[in-house]
Design a protein around this motif. Structure first.
Motif: not given
Length: 232
Positions: A169-176
Protein backbone atom coordinates in the motif's frame (compact mmCIF):
# COMPACT_ATOMS: atom_id res chain seq x y z
CA UNK A 1 -2.69 -8.10 3.33
CA UNK A 2 -6.20 -7.97 4.70
CA UNK A 3 -8.55 -5.94 2.48
CA UNK A 4 -11.88 -6.85 4.11
CA UNK A 5 -12.51 -6.12 7.77
CA UNK A 6 -15.23 -5.17 10.22
CA UNK A 7 -15.20 -2.14 12.52
CA UNK A 8 -17.32 -1.52 15.60
CA UNK A 9 -17.02 2.20 16.33
CA UNK A 10 -18.61 4.95 18.35
CA UNK A 11 -17.69 8.60 18.62
CA UNK A 12 -18.60 12.16 19.49
CA UNK A 13 -18.12 15.55 17.85
CA UNK A 14 -18.09 18.97 19.50
CA UNK A 15 -18.08 22.44 17.95
CA UNK A 16 -17.79 25.65 19.98
CA UNK A 17 -18.42 29.03 18.31
CA UNK A 18 -18.71 31.91 20.75
CA UNK A 19 -21.28 34.52 19.64
CA UNK A 20 -21.55 33.08 16.15
CA UNK A 21 -23.92 34.89 13.76
CA UNK A 22 -25.86 32.92 11.13
CA UNK A 23 -27.76 33.98 8.04
CA UNK A 24 -30.25 31.87 6.09
CA UNK A 25 -29.31 31.17 2.46
CA UNK A 26 -32.17 29.21 0.94
CA UNK A 27 -32.66 26.24 3.26
CA UNK A 28 -29.10 26.43 4.59
CA UNK A 29 -27.73 28.46 7.48
CA UNK A 30 -24.40 30.13 6.67
CA UNK A 31 -21.95 31.34 9.27
CA UNK A 32 -21.03 35.02 9.01
CA UNK A 33 -17.60 36.42 9.79
CA UNK A 34 -16.89 35.50 13.40
CA UNK A 35 -14.42 37.61 15.39
CA UNK A 36 -13.85 34.75 17.86
CA UNK A 37 -12.04 31.44 17.13
CA UNK A 38 -14.21 28.40 16.35
CA UNK A 39 -13.07 25.16 17.99
CA UNK A 40 -13.69 21.59 16.79
CA UNK A 41 -13.10 18.30 18.58
CA UNK A 42 -13.86 14.79 17.32
CA UNK A 43 -13.25 11.47 19.09
CA UNK A 44 -13.67 7.96 17.65
CA UNK A 45 -13.23 4.65 19.46
CA UNK A 46 -13.01 1.34 17.63
CA UNK A 47 -13.56 -1.81 19.68
CA UNK A 48 -12.10 -5.23 18.95
CA UNK A 49 -14.31 -8.23 19.69
CA UNK A 50 -17.52 -6.17 19.90
CA UNK A 51 -20.08 -6.72 17.11
CA UNK A 52 -17.39 -8.60 15.15
CA UNK A 53 -15.02 -5.61 15.29
CA UNK A 54 -11.44 -6.49 14.38
CA UNK A 55 -9.50 -3.38 15.38
CA UNK A 56 -8.86 -1.61 18.66
CA UNK A 57 -7.85 2.06 18.37
CA UNK A 58 -8.57 5.65 19.45
CA UNK A 59 -8.79 8.53 16.97
CA UNK A 60 -8.72 12.17 18.06
CA UNK A 61 -9.07 15.23 15.81
CA UNK A 62 -8.81 18.88 16.92
CA UNK A 63 -9.19 22.09 14.94
CA UNK A 64 -9.16 25.84 15.64
CA UNK A 65 -10.47 28.23 12.96
CA UNK A 66 -9.95 31.98 13.16
CA UNK A 67 -11.06 34.98 11.12
CA UNK A 68 -10.17 38.62 11.75
CA UNK A 69 -10.02 41.95 9.92
CA UNK A 70 -7.10 44.39 10.01
CA UNK A 71 -7.92 47.93 8.98
CA UNK A 72 -6.03 48.92 5.86
CA UNK A 73 -4.73 45.40 5.24
CA UNK A 74 -7.76 43.15 4.79
CA UNK A 75 -9.12 39.93 6.25
CA UNK A 76 -7.11 36.93 7.46
CA UNK A 77 -8.55 33.44 7.83
CA UNK A 78 -6.85 30.33 9.09
CA UNK A 79 -7.23 26.78 10.36
CA UNK A 80 -4.88 24.89 12.63
CA UNK A 81 -5.65 21.18 12.81
CA UNK A 82 -4.04 18.24 14.59
CA UNK A 83 -4.83 14.53 14.79
CA UNK A 84 -3.68 11.47 16.73
CA UNK A 85 -4.37 7.75 16.45
CA UNK A 86 -3.52 5.35 19.25
CA UNK A 87 -3.68 1.59 18.85
CA UNK A 88 -3.95 -0.52 15.71
CA UNK A 89 -5.89 1.14 12.87
CA UNK A 90 -6.29 -0.15 9.30
CA UNK A 91 -4.84 1.81 6.39
CA UNK A 92 -8.18 3.27 5.28
CA UNK A 93 -8.77 4.74 8.76
CA UNK A 94 -5.49 6.69 8.87
CA UNK A 95 -5.43 10.46 8.35
CA UNK A 96 -4.83 11.60 4.78
CA UNK A 97 -2.93 14.71 3.74
CA UNK A 98 -6.01 16.79 2.85
CA UNK A 99 -4.91 17.09 -0.77
CA UNK A 100 -7.45 18.52 -3.23
CA UNK A 101 -5.64 18.41 -6.59
CA UNK A 102 -7.21 16.20 -9.25
CA UNK A 103 -7.04 16.69 -12.99
CA UNK A 104 -10.42 17.82 -14.28
CA UNK A 105 -11.48 19.09 -10.82
CA UNK A 106 -9.37 22.20 -10.59
CA UNK A 107 -11.25 24.36 -8.09
CA UNK A 108 -9.75 26.02 -5.02
CA UNK A 109 -10.90 24.07 -1.96
CA UNK A 110 -10.56 25.98 1.29
CA UNK A 111 -8.33 24.53 4.04
CA UNK A 112 -6.69 21.92 1.84
CA UNK A 113 -3.34 21.50 0.11
CA UNK A 114 -4.12 22.67 -3.41
CA UNK A 115 -1.10 20.97 -5.06
CA UNK A 116 -1.31 17.66 -3.18
CA UNK A 117 -3.07 14.63 -4.64
CA UNK A 118 -5.79 12.92 -2.55
CA UNK A 119 -4.23 10.23 -0.36
CA UNK A 120 -0.72 11.14 -1.55
CA UNK A 121 0.27 11.05 2.13
CA UNK A 122 -1.14 9.20 5.14
CA UNK A 123 -0.28 9.49 8.83
CA UNK A 124 -1.14 8.40 12.34
CA UNK A 125 -0.30 11.79 13.84
CA UNK A 126 -0.32 15.17 12.08
CA UNK A 127 -0.33 18.96 12.41
CA UNK A 128 -1.58 21.19 9.55
CA UNK A 129 -1.90 24.97 9.22
CA UNK A 130 -3.83 26.76 6.44
CA UNK A 131 -3.70 30.56 6.20
CA UNK A 132 -5.20 32.91 3.63
CA UNK A 133 -5.24 36.70 3.54
CA UNK A 134 -7.71 38.68 1.43
CA UNK A 135 -6.58 42.21 0.59
CA UNK A 136 -10.05 43.09 -0.67
CA UNK A 137 -10.88 45.09 -3.80
CA UNK A 138 -7.85 47.19 -4.67
CA UNK A 139 -8.66 48.61 -8.10
CA UNK A 140 -11.53 49.92 -10.18
CA UNK A 141 -14.70 47.94 -9.63
CA UNK A 142 -18.25 47.69 -10.87
CA UNK A 143 -21.27 45.73 -9.68
CA UNK A 144 -20.18 42.64 -11.68
CA UNK A 145 -16.40 43.17 -11.63
CA UNK A 146 -14.68 43.37 -8.21
CA UNK A 147 -11.28 41.61 -8.38
CA UNK A 148 -9.81 40.73 -4.99
CA UNK A 149 -6.24 39.58 -4.39
CA UNK A 150 -5.77 36.72 -1.92
CA UNK A 151 -2.59 34.98 -0.82
CA UNK A 152 -2.46 31.43 0.56
CA UNK A 153 0.06 29.60 2.73
CA UNK A 154 -0.17 25.99 3.89
CA UNK A 155 2.22 23.87 5.98
CA UNK A 156 1.81 20.28 7.14
CA UNK A 157 3.66 17.60 9.08
CA UNK A 158 2.51 13.99 9.36
CA UNK A 159 4.08 10.90 10.89
CA UNK A 160 3.54 7.20 10.16
CA UNK A 161 5.88 5.24 12.47
CA UNK A 162 4.61 1.81 11.36
CA UNK A 163 4.96 2.08 7.56
CA UNK A 164 6.18 -1.52 7.29
CA UNK A 165 2.80 -2.82 8.53
CA UNK A 166 0.96 -1.53 5.46
CA UNK A 167 2.20 -4.06 2.90
CA UNK A 168 1.67 -3.33 -0.82
CA UNK A 169 0.00 0.00 0.00
CA UNK A 170 1.26 3.57 -0.63
CA UNK A 171 2.45 4.60 2.83
CA UNK A 172 4.26 7.95 2.51
CA UNK A 173 4.11 10.43 5.36
CA UNK A 174 4.96 14.14 5.63
CA UNK A 175 7.52 13.96 8.42
CA UNK A 176 9.87 16.43 6.69
CA UNK A 177 7.15 19.04 6.15
CA UNK A 178 4.96 19.87 3.16
CA UNK A 179 5.00 23.52 2.05
CA UNK A 180 2.73 25.36 -0.39
CA UNK A 181 2.02 28.99 -1.36
CA UNK A 182 -0.48 30.54 -3.75
CA UNK A 183 -2.00 33.70 -5.20
CA UNK A 184 -5.68 33.96 -6.18
CA UNK A 185 -7.60 36.74 -7.91
CA UNK A 186 -11.22 36.28 -6.87
CA UNK A 187 -14.47 37.85 -8.14
CA UNK A 188 -13.15 38.74 -11.58
CA UNK A 189 -16.69 37.99 -12.74
CA UNK A 190 -19.74 38.24 -10.46
CA UNK A 191 -23.10 36.74 -11.41
CA UNK A 192 -26.30 37.75 -9.52
CA UNK A 193 -28.07 34.81 -7.86
CA UNK A 194 -31.75 35.76 -7.61
CA UNK A 195 -32.12 38.07 -4.59
CA UNK A 196 -29.56 36.29 -2.40
CA UNK A 197 -26.26 37.75 -3.57
CA UNK A 198 -23.52 37.06 -6.11
CA UNK A 199 -21.61 34.05 -7.38
CA UNK A 200 -18.03 35.10 -8.08
CA UNK A 201 -15.44 33.44 -10.32
CA UNK A 202 -11.69 33.92 -10.47
CA UNK A 203 -8.48 31.92 -10.62
CA UNK A 204 -5.08 31.43 -9.10
CA UNK A 205 -1.78 29.57 -9.07
CA UNK A 206 -0.19 27.45 -6.31
CA UNK A 207 3.31 26.05 -5.93
CA UNK A 208 4.66 23.24 -3.71
CA UNK A 209 8.27 23.40 -2.53
CA UNK A 210 10.58 21.92 0.06
CA UNK A 211 11.30 18.23 0.71
CA UNK A 212 8.24 17.01 -1.23
CA UNK A 213 8.58 19.13 -4.36
CA UNK A 214 8.27 17.20 -7.62
CA UNK A 215 11.75 17.58 -9.07
CA UNK A 216 13.67 20.69 -10.02
CA UNK A 217 11.35 21.86 -12.81
CA UNK A 218 9.23 24.73 -11.50
CA UNK A 219 6.19 23.92 -13.64
CA UNK A 220 6.09 20.38 -12.25
CA UNK A 221 5.21 21.95 -8.90
CA UNK A 222 2.73 24.60 -10.09
CA UNK A 223 -1.04 24.04 -10.17
CA UNK A 224 -3.59 26.43 -11.69
CA UNK A 225 -7.10 26.44 -10.25
CA UNK A 226 -10.43 28.19 -10.64
CA UNK A 227 -11.93 30.02 -7.68
CA UNK A 228 -15.62 30.25 -6.86
CA UNK A 229 -17.17 32.23 -4.01
CA UNK A 230 -20.55 33.43 -2.75
CA UNK A 231 -21.08 36.98 -1.47
CA UNK A 232 -24.27 38.31 0.08
Amino acid sequence: PCSDFTLARFGAQLRFAYREALVQFGKTNLSLQNRYPILYLSYTRSLEGVLSGQFDYHKLLFGAEYNFFTKGLGRTRGLIQAGWIGGEAPYSMLFNGRGSYEKGRSFVVRNTFQTMRPNEFVSRHFVYAFIQHDFGTLFFRTRLFQPKFRIHQAVGFGWLPDKARHINLPASDMSQGFYESGLVIADIIRIPVFNYGFLGFGGGAFIRYGPYSLGNQVMNNVVFKLDMSVSL
